[in-house]
Design a protein around this motif. Structure first.
Motif, mmCIF file in Angstrom:
data_model
loop_
_atom_site.group_PDB
_atom_site.id
_atom_site.type_symbol
_atom_site.label_atom_id
_atom_site.label_comp_id
_atom_site.label_asym_id
_atom_site.label_seq_id
_atom_site.Cartn_x
_atom_site.Cartn_y
_atom_site.Cartn_z
ATOM 1 N N ASN A 101 35.333 43.409 39.221
ATOM 2 C CA ASN A 101 37.149 43.211 38.746
ATOM 3 C C ASN A 101 37.014 42.193 37.525
ATOM 4 O O ASN A 101 35.709 41.293 37.905
ATOM 5 C CB ASN A 101 37.946 42.290 39.272
ATOM 6 N N ASP A 102 37.151 41.935 36.516
ATOM 7 C CA ASP A 102 37.169 40.916 35.417
ATOM 8 C C ASP A 102 37.538 39.574 35.835
ATOM 9 O O ASP A 102 37.569 38.160 35.058
ATOM 10 C CB ASP A 102 38.385 41.125 34.198
ATOM 11 N N GLY A 103 38.194 39.336 37.235
ATOM 12 C CA GLY A 103 38.711 37.903 37.891
ATOM 13 C C GLY A 103 37.503 36.945 38.252
ATOM 14 O O GLY A 103 37.673 36.095 38.963
ATOM 15 N N LYS A 141 33.896 40.474 43.269
ATOM 16 C CA LYS A 141 35.081 41.036 43.349
ATOM 17 C C LYS A 141 35.943 41.644 42.706
ATOM 18 O O LYS A 141 34.949 42.325 41.662
ATOM 19 C CB LYS A 141 36.684 39.764 42.593
ATOM 20 N N ALA A 188 43.738 43.943 40.369
ATOM 21 C CA ALA A 188 43.843 42.623 40.397
ATOM 22 C C ALA A 188 45.281 42.560 41.296
ATOM 23 O O ALA A 188 44.602 41.469 42.668
ATOM 24 C CB ALA A 188 44.531 42.108 39.502
ATOM 25 N N ILE A 210 42.247 42.917 45.405
ATOM 26 C CA ILE A 210 40.381 42.566 45.448
ATOM 27 C C ILE A 210 40.076 42.681 46.610
ATOM 28 O O ILE A 210 40.519 43.053 47.481
ATOM 29 C CB ILE A 210 40.859 41.297 45.318
#
Length: 398
Positions: A110-112, A164, A168, A171
Motif C-alpha cells: 500500500n502507498d500508505g 502495509k 486504504a 490495510i
C-alpha cells in the motif's frame, strides 16, 4: 554419433538455464509494452490456451530437476552425509520461501507505508544480497561478512515491521498469498530434492515418482481428492503435483544420463529424451479435452505439453553443445546460467529506480515489434549487468 559420454556435469544444462532465464526476464518485461501479440503473453485462467510466456517457468522447473542429481552427487563426492545434504536442502528452501513471500507481498504493498513501495523494493533486494551474497574466502574478514548478513536480516525485519498491504480501507500485514515464483521454486525443490535423495539413481523409482505426481494432479482436477479438503490449507503438494511433476521430468533425464552413460551411445540418449518428450506430449494433449490447457490453473495438459517441450529442448541443447561443441554463441548469456538468482532479482531494482526517477520511454519504443526488441535488449542488459557485478564480488547463492 556413437561415442560414449561421461557422467560429468553437462554444459547443456547451464546453457539451457541461461537461455530460459534470459527469456524469463524478457516475458516478465512484456507488461511495459503496448500492442504485444497475444501468443507471446500469458493466457487467462479461463482460456483453454497457452502463450509463449506460459512455457518459460515450467522449463525452468524442469531445469531445476536436471540440476538436482548432479548437485547432490557433487556434495556426496565431497563427503557430505545425507543428513548434511538434507539440512542444506531445507536451508535453501527456507531462503527461497522467504524471498518469495517478500516479493509477492510487494505486489500488494500500500502507498500508505512510511516509505515508498519502490524504496521498500530496493531495500528488499539489498537485504537479499547482503544475506545471501557469496563472500570471498578470507578468514580475516569473516566478522565483517557476518555483520553484513546481520544488517541484511535487520533490514528485512524492518521492512516487515513497516509493511502495509491491501487497500486504504482494508490495510493488512504480510501474507503468504501464493508464495511468488521463488517460493514455488522453493517448494518444488524441497519435494523433488528429497525424493531424489531417497531414491537416488533408481530409474524405476524416479519414473514412479513422476507417475505419482501426474496422478495426483489429475485426481485434483477430477475432484477425487475432495476428501482431503480439510488438510489442504495446511499440507499440500505445490501446484497439486504439477510443479514437482515438471521438475521430476528433469530429474529423470539426468538420472538416465548418469546411470547409463557408459552403457549406451549418445544417439540412444537423444532418442530416449525425444521419446520421453513424445510421451509427455501424448499425455498433455490426451488430457486437454478434460480440463484444458492453463498455466494459471496448472492443468495436466499444461504439465504434459511443457514437459514435452522441455525434453525436446534439452535434447537439442545436449546435441548442439555437448556433442557438437557449439557453445560460443551462449557466452554472452553465461551469467544468467551461473548466477540465475542474481539475474532474476536485478530487474526489481531497475523498475523501482526508473519509477522513482520518473523515467519513461516514448510510447513508440514500447509498442509492437519495436517494443519487443526493447524488451529483448532489456533482458540482455540485465544479463550483462549480472556478469559485471559478479566480477566485483556480488553474486547470490543459496
Amino acid at each position: 554419433m556413437t561415442s560414449k559420454f561421461s557422467v560429468t556435469r553437462l554444459d547443456s544444462i547451464d546453457i539451457f538455464r541461461a537461455l530460459t532465464m534470459f527469456l524469463m526476464i524478457f516475458v516478465n518485461d512484456l507488461w511495459t509494452l503496448e500492442g504485444v501479440p497475444k501468443w507471446l503473453e500469458h493466457s487467462a485462467a479461463k482460456d483453454d490456451a497457452m502463450g509463449f510466456s506460459d512455457i518459460i517457468f515450467p522449463c525452468f522447473l524442469f531445469i531445476v530437476g536436471l540440476s538436482i542429481p548432479f548437485a547432490i552427487a557433487n556434495r556426496k563426492s565431497k563427503g557430505d552425509s545425507d543428513l548434511t545434504i538434507g539440512r542444506h536442502i531445507v536451508e535453501r528452501t527456507i531462503a527461497l520461501l522467504l524471498m518469495g513471500i517478500f516479493t509477492v507481498n510487494l505486489e500488494s504493498a500500500n502507498d500508505g507505508m512510511i516509505i515508498s513501495k519502490y524504496v521498500w523494493e530496493i531495500f528488499m533486494v539489498i537485504a537479499f544480497f547482503l544475506i545471501w551474497n557469496v563472500y570471498p574466502e578470507k578468514p580475516e574478514n569473516k566478522s565483517i561478512y557476518r555483520l553484513l548478513k546481520f544488517i541484511g536480516l535487520l533490514i528485512l525485519i524492518g521492512l516487515a515491521v513497516i509493511y502495509k498491504g491491501g487497500e486504504a480501507d482494508n490495510i493488512v500485514w504480510m501474507k503468504t498469498h501464493w508464495y511468488g515464483i521463488l517460493g514455488l521454486i522453493g517448494w518444488t525443490y524441497l519435494i523433488c530434492a528429497f525424493v531424489y535423495l531417497i531414491v537416488g539413481d533408481n530409474v524405476a523409482l524416479v519414473v514412479l515418482a513422476c507417475v505419482f505426481f501426474a496422478i495426483f494432479n489429475m485426481a485434483e482436477f477430477s475432484g477425487a481428492l475432495g476428501f482431503l479438503h480439510r488438510i489442504r490449507p495446511h499440507v499440500w503438494i505445490v501446484g497439486s503435483g504439477s510443479m514437482p511433476g515438471l521438475a521430476m521430468g528433469g530429474i529423470l533425464a539426468s538420472v538416465i544420463y548418469r546411470k547409463y552413460s557408459k552403457q549406451m551411445s549418445s544417439t540412444t540418449f537423444l532418442l530416449i529424451l525425444i521419446g520421453l518428450g513424445i510421451v509427455s506430449f501424448i499425455y498433455g494433449f490426451g488430457t486437454r479435452p478434460f480440463w484444458g490447457i492453463s498455466k494459471i490453473r496448472a492443468t495436466p495438459a499444461w504439465v504434459g505439453i511443457c514437459s514435452g517441450i522441455s525434453f525436446v529442448a534439452f535434447a537439442f541443447f545436449y546435441w548442439l553443445t555437448d556433442l557438437q561443441g557449439k557453445k560460443d554463441w551462449a557466452k554472452i548469456l553465461k551469467p544468467a546460467g551461473t548466477s540465475t538468482l542474481t539475474c532474476y532479482l536485478i530487474p526489481y531494482v531497475w523498475y523501482a529506480v526508473v519509477t522513482l526517477a520518473g523515467i519513461s520511454l516514448p510510447i513508440f519504443l514500447r509498442t509492437g515489434i519495436i517494443g519487443i526488441i526493447k524488451s529483448l535488449l532489456f533482458s540482455l542488459i540485465i544479463v550483462l549487468i549480472t556478469g559485471l557485478i559478479n566480477k566485483i564480488g556480488i553474486k547470490l547463492k543459496i
